[in-house]
Design a protein around this motif. Structure first.
Motif, PDB file in Angstrom:
ATOM      1  N   ARG A  21       0.820  -1.210   0.000  1.00 48.36           N
ATOM      2  CA  ARG A  21       0.000   0.000   0.000  1.00 48.36           C
ATOM      3  C   ARG A  21       0.854   1.259   0.000  1.00 48.36           C
ATOM      4  O   ARG A  21       0.381   2.321  -0.328  1.00 48.36           O
ATOM      5  CB  ARG A  21      -0.916   0.000   1.229  1.00 48.36           C
ATOM      6  N   GLY A  22       2.146   1.107   0.383  1.00 48.58           N
ATOM      7  CA  GLY A  22       3.040   2.253   0.416  1.00 48.58           C
ATOM      8  C   GLY A  22       3.303   2.861  -0.959  1.00 48.58           C
ATOM      9  O   GLY A  22       3.938   3.878  -1.065  1.00 48.58           O
ATOM     10  N   ALA A  23       2.821   2.202  -2.042  1.00 47.51           N
ATOM     11  CA  ALA A  23       3.033   2.746  -3.382  1.00 47.51           C
ATOM     12  C   ALA A  23       2.171   3.977  -3.662  1.00 47.51           C
ATOM     13  O   ALA A  23       2.313   4.599  -4.705  1.00 47.51           O
ATOM     14  CB  ALA A  23       2.738   1.665  -4.419  1.00 47.51           C
ATOM     15  N   ALA A  24       1.240   4.325  -2.774  1.00 50.69           N
ATOM     16  CA  ALA A  24       0.387   5.494  -2.976  1.00 50.69           C
ATOM     17  C   ALA A  24       1.245   6.740  -3.154  1.00 50.69           C
ATOM     18  O   ALA A  24       2.194   6.968  -2.397  1.00 50.69           O
ATOM     19  CB  ALA A  24      -0.552   5.668  -1.784  1.00 50.69           C
ATOM     20  N   LEU A  61       2.041   9.046  -0.184  1.00 49.36           N
ATOM     21  CA  LEU A  61       2.602   8.468   1.040  1.00 49.36           C
ATOM     22  C   LEU A  61       3.707   9.334   1.640  1.00 49.36           C
ATOM     23  O   LEU A  61       3.649   9.732   2.804  1.00 49.36           O
ATOM     24  CB  LEU A  61       3.130   7.065   0.762  1.00 49.36           C
ATOM     25  N   TRP A  62       4.720   9.664   0.835  1.00 47.43           N
ATOM     26  CA  TRP A  62       5.848  10.413   1.384  1.00 47.43           C
ATOM     27  C   TRP A  62       5.486  11.842   1.758  1.00 47.43           C
ATOM     28  O   TRP A  62       5.875  12.306   2.839  1.00 47.43           O
ATOM     29  CB  TRP A  62       7.029  10.369   0.406  1.00 47.43           C
ATOM     30  N   PRO A  63       4.727  12.581   0.923  1.00 46.03           N
ATOM     31  CA  PRO A  63       4.291  13.904   1.393  1.00 46.03           C
ATOM     32  C   PRO A  63       3.468  13.823   2.670  1.00 46.03           C
ATOM     33  O   PRO A  63       3.626  14.663   3.566  1.00 46.03           O
ATOM     34  CB  PRO A  63       3.434  14.423   0.215  1.00 46.03           C
ATOM     35  N   GLY A  64       2.598  12.816   2.768  1.00 44.36           N
ATOM     36  CA  GLY A  64       1.797  12.659   3.986  1.00 44.36           C
ATOM     37  C   GLY A  64       2.659  12.334   5.191  1.00 44.36           C
ATOM     38  O   GLY A  64       2.432  12.854   6.293  1.00 44.36           O
ATOM     39  N   LEU A  65       3.663  11.457   4.988  1.00 42.49           N
ATOM     40  CA  LEU A  65       4.551  11.083   6.090  1.00 42.49           C
ATOM     41  C   LEU A  65       5.375  12.280   6.561  1.00 42.49           C
ATOM     42  O   LEU A  65       5.549  12.501   7.767  1.00 42.49           O
ATOM     43  CB  LEU A  65       5.467   9.945   5.646  1.00 42.49           C
ATOM     44  N   VAL A  66       5.882  13.065   5.609  1.00 44.54           N
ATOM     45  CA  VAL A  66       6.666  14.251   5.965  1.00 44.54           C
ATOM     46  C   VAL A  66       5.807  15.253   6.728  1.00 44.54           C
ATOM     47  O   VAL A  66       6.233  15.805   7.760  1.00 44.54           O
ATOM     48  CB  VAL A  66       7.264  14.897   4.696  1.00 44.54           C
ATOM     49  N   ALA A  67       4.578  15.479   6.252  1.00 46.47           N
ATOM     50  CA  ALA A  67       3.691  16.435   6.916  1.00 46.47           C
ATOM     51  C   ALA A  67       3.334  15.966   8.328  1.00 46.47           C
ATOM     52  O   ALA A  67       3.352  16.754   9.286  1.00 46.47           O
ATOM     53  CB  ALA A  67       2.419  16.627   6.090  1.00 46.47           C
ATOM     54  N   ALA A  68       3.001  14.676   8.466  1.00 40.60           N
ATOM     55  CA  ALA A  68       2.661  14.136   9.786  1.00 40.60           C
ATOM     56  C   ALA A  68       3.857  14.220  10.731  1.00 40.60           C
ATOM     57  O   ALA A  68       3.714  14.556  11.914  1.00 40.60           O
ATOM     58  CB  ALA A  68       2.186  12.687   9.652  1.00 40.60           C
ATOM     59  N   SER A  69       5.045  13.923  10.211  1.00 43.13           N
ATOM     60  CA  SER A  69       6.261  13.976  11.040  1.00 43.13           C
ATOM     61  C   SER A  69       6.532  15.394  11.517  1.00 43.13           C
ATOM     62  O   SER A  69       6.836  15.619  12.694  1.00 43.13           O
ATOM     63  CB  SER A  69       7.461  13.459  10.241  1.00 43.13           C
ATOM     64  N   ALA A  70       6.403  16.365  10.607  1.00 45.07           N
ATOM     65  CA  ALA A  70       6.648  17.771  10.974  1.00 45.07           C
ATOM     66  C   ALA A  70       5.661  18.229  12.043  1.00 45.07           C
ATOM     67  O   ALA A  70       6.037  18.915  13.007  1.00 45.07           O
ATOM     68  CB  ALA A  70       6.550  18.654   9.741  1.00 45.07           C
ATOM     69  N   ALA A  71       4.390  17.848  11.887  1.00 48.11           N
ATOM     70  CA  ALA A  71       3.379  18.239  12.873  1.00 48.11           C
ATOM     71  C   ALA A  71       3.688  17.648  14.241  1.00 48.11           C
ATOM     72  O   ALA A  71       3.596  18.336  15.276  1.00 48.11           O
ATOM     73  CB  ALA A  71       1.997  17.791  12.398  1.00 48.11           C
ATOM     74  N   LEU A  72       4.093  16.381  14.265  1.00 47.43           N
ATOM     75  CA  LEU A  72       4.414  15.747  15.546  1.00 47.43           C
ATOM     76  C   LEU A  72       5.669  16.351  16.174  1.00 47.43           C
ATOM     77  O   LEU A  72       5.748  16.498  17.402  1.00 47.43           O
ATOM     78  CB  LEU A  72       4.603  14.239  15.353  1.00 47.43           C
ATOM     79  N   VAL A  73       6.655  16.695  15.346  1.00 47.40           N
ATOM     80  CA  VAL A  73       7.864  17.336  15.870  1.00 47.40           C
ATOM     81  C   VAL A  73       7.503  18.641  16.575  1.00 47.40           C
ATOM     82  O   VAL A  73       7.984  18.927  17.682  1.00 47.40           O
ATOM     83  CB  VAL A  73       8.886  17.590  14.737  1.00 47.40           C
ATOM     84  N   ILE A 109       5.364   4.653  12.632  1.00 43.14           N
ATOM     85  CA  ILE A 109       4.653   3.584  13.347  1.00 43.14           C
ATOM     86  C   ILE A 109       3.162   3.626  13.010  1.00 43.14           C
ATOM     87  O   ILE A 109       2.533   2.593  12.741  1.00 43.14           O
ATOM     88  CB  ILE A 109       4.868   3.712  14.864  1.00 43.14           C
ATOM     89  N   ALA A 110       2.581   4.822  13.006  1.00 44.97           N
ATOM     90  CA  ALA A 110       1.160   4.961  12.692  1.00 44.97           C
ATOM     91  C   ALA A 110       0.868   4.508  11.265  1.00 44.97           C
ATOM     92  O   ALA A 110      -0.101   3.776  11.013  1.00 44.97           O
ATOM     93  CB  ALA A 110       0.721   6.409  12.894  1.00 44.97           C
ATOM     94  N   PHE A 111       1.708   4.911  10.305  1.00 45.75           N
ATOM     95  CA  PHE A 111       1.501   4.497   8.915  1.00 45.75           C
ATOM     96  C   PHE A 111       1.629   2.986   8.789  1.00 45.75           C
ATOM     97  O   PHE A 111       0.848   2.341   8.080  1.00 45.75           O
ATOM     98  CB  PHE A 111       2.517   5.198   8.006  1.00 45.75           C
ATOM     99  N   SER A 112       2.641   2.400   9.468  1.00 42.98           N
ATOM    100  CA  SER A 112       2.839   0.948   9.410  1.00 42.98           C
ATOM    101  C   SER A 112       1.662   0.216  10.034  1.00 42.98           C
ATOM    102  O   SER A 112       1.236  -0.841   9.549  1.00 42.98           O
ATOM    103  CB  SER A 112       4.138   0.568  10.125  1.00 42.98           C
ATOM    104  N   ALA A 151       9.094   2.193  10.673  1.00 37.91           N
ATOM    105  CA  ALA A 151       8.528   1.358   9.616  1.00 37.91           C
ATOM    106  C   ALA A 151       8.594  -0.122   9.950  1.00 37.91           C
ATOM    107  O   ALA A 151       7.919  -0.929   9.304  1.00 37.91           O
ATOM    108  CB  ALA A 151       9.250   1.628   8.289  1.00 37.91           C
ATOM    109  N   ARG A 152       9.386  -0.493  10.926  1.00 37.22           N
ATOM    110  CA  ARG A 152       9.497  -1.895  11.312  1.00 37.22           C
ATOM    111  C   ARG A 152       8.344  -2.349  12.196  1.00 37.22           C
ATOM    112  O   ARG A 152       8.172  -3.546  12.425  1.00 37.22           O
ATOM    113  CB  ARG A 152      10.822  -2.128  12.052  1.00 37.22           C
ATOM    114  N   PHE A 153       7.600  -1.417  12.739  1.00 36.46           N
ATOM    115  CA  PHE A 153       6.516  -1.780  13.653  1.00 36.46           C
ATOM    116  C   PHE A 153       5.309  -2.293  12.861  1.00 36.46           C
ATOM    117  O   PHE A 153       4.985  -1.801  11.787  1.00 36.46           O
ATOM    118  CB  PHE A 153       6.091  -0.563  14.485  1.00 36.46           C
TER     119      PHE A 153
END
Length: 369
Positions: free
Chosen positions: A22-25, A28-40, A61-64, A269-271
């Motif tokens: 499913r990671g082929a969406a 995915l990467w823009p969403g992961l970067v945005a979520a990471s920045a918000a959490l930081v 972890i949330a994406f996985s 990503a391992r979780f």
């Protein structure tokens, strides 16, 4: 999960790169970067330590957990490990070496006491099957949480559970240490992080030297066959050159942030759901072991006060089993012997880095796994 005998640390999400997950969406990467920045941002506002790494790790972890597979490319991940190694190497200076050499007996006693207390608690977690095998030992090791997590995977432990234990302890120990510092000094400044200078201009010549050192260290580390060599070799080479004054290690904040993000994504990503469920079941006993280690280290600090004449707050911060970077922030904002505190923390880190694999194997064999 990795197959039997395959060291996790040498494969940063290799399984995640298998084509049709499913990671082929495309988002995915823009969403992961945005979520990471918000959490930081949220974690930084909350005053939690290591926000630049915890934010990306929790996002991954949330994406996985929801089935999205994140593939961190091998080369950038190795370079990120090398930069983390140089971050550690930068703390190893000639004054630190002098401080350790001057009071070597005190440092030996302090380092060995904290390490073996942590190993004993790790053995109990392994013995009673709270965490499997060497994973419990690596999770209990005091030191730089990022380095311990990366090394653990390279030596056959479950990096995911080690990360869970290490960063849980970092948060708890930092909160306790900062609270004690505030109460001791009677000010609100204890443990307050300094402003991050995102736009500060680097020393370009030193930065070029640093990047060259990273590339050389990573290439040697990967070709050496050493577990976690992409990080360990830069630590060793960088420390030697920094102590000798032959190099200035320049690590601009954006470069560090990118490295932390790559490492955090690779760990997170391992979780999967099974790992998260296991971690949640183990949480009460892991918390008990962390609080026990904090209390034991407080006893060691008391002994340093009584028999070595160290002031109480310096002794407590020196023996604190949290991350050296968080302890450095607290020490810099309080009236303590910063050289002594950081020398003890760095000496303990290098001891664990050198002997951690041997200790983990030795103890795990005697925990009946």
């Amino acid at each position: 999960m990795t197959s039997a005998g395959e060291p996790e640390g040498e494969r940063p999400e290799a399984e995640a790169s298998s084509g049709k997950a499913r990671g082929a969406a495309p988002w995915l990467w823009p969403g992961l970067v945005a979520a990471s920045a918000a959490l930081v941002v949220l974690l930084s506002l909350a005053g939690l330590p290591a926000a630049l790494l915890l934010g990306p790790m929790l996002s991954a972890i949330a994406f996985s957990f929801f089935g999205f597979r994140i593939a961190v490319p091998r080369a950038p991940f190795s370079l990120a490990q090398g930069l983390v190694g140089l971050l550690i190497a930068r703390t190893m200076t000639w004054p630190v070496v002098q401080e350790i050499g001057h009071d070597w007996a005190i440092f030996a006693a302090g380092v060995l006491s904290v390490v073996f207390a942590a190993v004993a608690l790790g053995w109990l977690l392994a013995r009673f099957r709270v965490l499997p095998g060497t994973t419990a030992i690596w999770g209990a090791f005091p030191g730089a949480a990022t380095v311990m997590t990366l090394m653990s995977g390279a030596f056959g432990a479950d990096m995911r559970l080690v990360a869970f234990m290490q960063y849980t302890r970092v948060v708890i120990v930092t909160i306790v240490a900062a609270t004690i510092a505030r109460l001791w000094t009677g000010t609100g400044g204890g443990g307050a992080p300094e402003p991050i200078l995102w736009l500060a201009m680097p020393d370009w010549q030193a930065l070029l030297q640093t990047l060259l050192l990273v590339v050389i260290g990573v290439v040697i580390g990967r070709r050496s066959g050493l577990p976690a060599g992409a990080m360990i070799v830069p630590v060793i080479i960088g420390s030697a050159l920094n102590v000798a004054g032959l190099v200035t290690i320049e690590l601009p904040q954006p470069l560090l942030a990118a490295s932390y993000a790559l490492v955090g994504w690779a760990i997170g990503a391992r979780f999967d759901r099974d790992v998260i469920r296991h971690a949640s079941r183990a949480l009460p006993r892991v918390l008990a072991s962390i609080l026990a280690l904090v209390a034991i280290c407080a006893v060691f600090a008391f002994l340093l006060v009584e028999f070595a004449g160290i002031d109480p707050l310096s002794a407590y911060l020196a023996t604190s089993p949290g991350g050296a970077d968080a302890v450095a922030i607290i020490s810099a904002s309080t009236d303590v012997n910063v050289a002594f505190v950081m020398s003890m923390q760095i000496a303990r880190f290098f001891f664990v880095m050198a002997l951690g694999p041997m200790l983990a194997r030795f103890v795990a064999r005697r925990s009946h796994f």
